[in-house]
Design a protein around this motif. Structure first.
Motif, short mmCIF file in Angstrom:
data_model
loop_
_atom_site.label_atom_id
_atom_site.label_comp_id
_atom_site.label_asym_id
_atom_site.label_seq_id
_atom_site.Cartn_x
_atom_site.Cartn_y
_atom_site.Cartn_z
N GLY A 74 6.76 -12.62 -25.12
CA GLY A 74 6.88 -13.48 -26.03
C GLY A 74 7.13 -13.41 -27.58
O GLY A 74 6.61 -12.10 -28.04
N GLY A 75 7.93 -14.38 -28.42
CA GLY A 75 8.25 -14.29 -29.77
C GLY A 75 6.77 -15.20 -30.22
O GLY A 75 5.71 -15.18 -29.28
N ALA A 76 6.80 -14.97 -31.44
CA ALA A 76 5.84 -14.84 -32.33
C ALA A 76 4.82 -16.31 -32.06
O ALA A 76 4.25 -16.85 -32.06
CB ALA A 76 6.06 -14.31 -33.91
N GLU A 77 6.52 -17.55 -31.78
CA GLU A 77 6.50 -18.48 -31.73
C GLU A 77 5.58 -19.22 -30.66
O GLU A 77 6.03 -20.46 -30.61
CB GLU A 77 7.18 -19.56 -33.02
CG GLU A 77 7.51 -19.55 -34.15
CD GLU A 77 6.47 -19.35 -35.51
OE1 GLU A 77 5.87 -20.07 -34.89
OE2 GLU A 77 6.47 -18.39 -35.85
N ASP A 78 5.48 -18.55 -29.39
CA ASP A 78 6.06 -18.83 -28.55
C ASP A 78 4.40 -18.45 -27.44
O ASP A 78 4.49 -18.30 -26.03
CB ASP A 78 6.45 -17.82 -27.05
CG ASP A 78 8.15 -18.01 -27.76
OD1 ASP A 78 8.49 -19.18 -28.50
OD2 ASP A 78 9.14 -17.70 -27.49
N PHE A 79 3.75 -18.74 -28.57
CA PHE A 79 1.90 -18.66 -27.82
C PHE A 79 1.33 -18.87 -27.03
O PHE A 79 1.26 -19.12 -26.54
CB PHE A 79 1.27 -18.38 -28.60
CG PHE A 79 -0.53 -17.90 -28.11
CD1 PHE A 79 -0.36 -17.10 -27.95
CD2 PHE A 79 -0.95 -19.38 -28.03
CE1 PHE A 79 -2.04 -16.41 -27.67
CE2 PHE A 79 -2.32 -18.93 -27.19
CZ PHE A 79 -3.37 -17.42 -26.98
#
Length: 142
Positions: A74-79
């Protein structure tokens, strides 16, 4: 029937609020009727070491102090997408998810796995630490 839930990040964005991963963990554990987890610096460090050493690959490391670990892309902003869609939605009918997996579970292929959701919903764990690096989220529990 329960009202369908909105992703926390949408609610926060509408309010102009930035969220950290602990906000997501706390919110969703509460939605599920579970006690809050405390952030633990050792577990954060263990999760960070695991994702950095993996360098974009999901390679588990159960370092001292860690009793369970979950990893997902996942992306850094996708937690929230990872925490809910990738992990909790392995058990989409878990009480309190209330249909959110129809939104946040899109794109995930859980392949029948449930262990990630079981770890994250277990009351045996009281502490968590998460980290992201090079497209991989990792959370360690104790």
């Amino acid at each position: 029937m329960y009202a369908k839930l909105q992703p926390l990040l949408l609610l926060a964005a509408a309010a102009g609020t930035a969220l950290g991963y602990m906000d997501v963990v706390t919110h969703w554990r509460s939605q599920l009727g579970l006690p809050a987890l405390s952030e633990d610096a050792t577990l954060v460090g263990n999760a960070q070491k695991t994702v950095v050493d993996g360098n974009g690959q999901m390679v588990h490391q159960l370092l001292p102090g860690t009793w369970a670990q979950v990893l997902a892309p996942g992306g850094a902003e996708d937690f929230e997408y990872v925490f809910v869609g990738g992990w909790l939605c392995e058990i989409p009918d878990y009480p309190g998810l209330n249909g959110i997996c129809d939104t946040l579970g899109v794109g995930w292929d859980h392949q029948g796995q449930t262990a990630h959701a079981e770890f994250l919903t277990s009351t045996a764990y009281t502490h968590i630490g998460c980290a992201w690096y090079n497209g991989i989220w990792g959370c360690d529990l104790a």
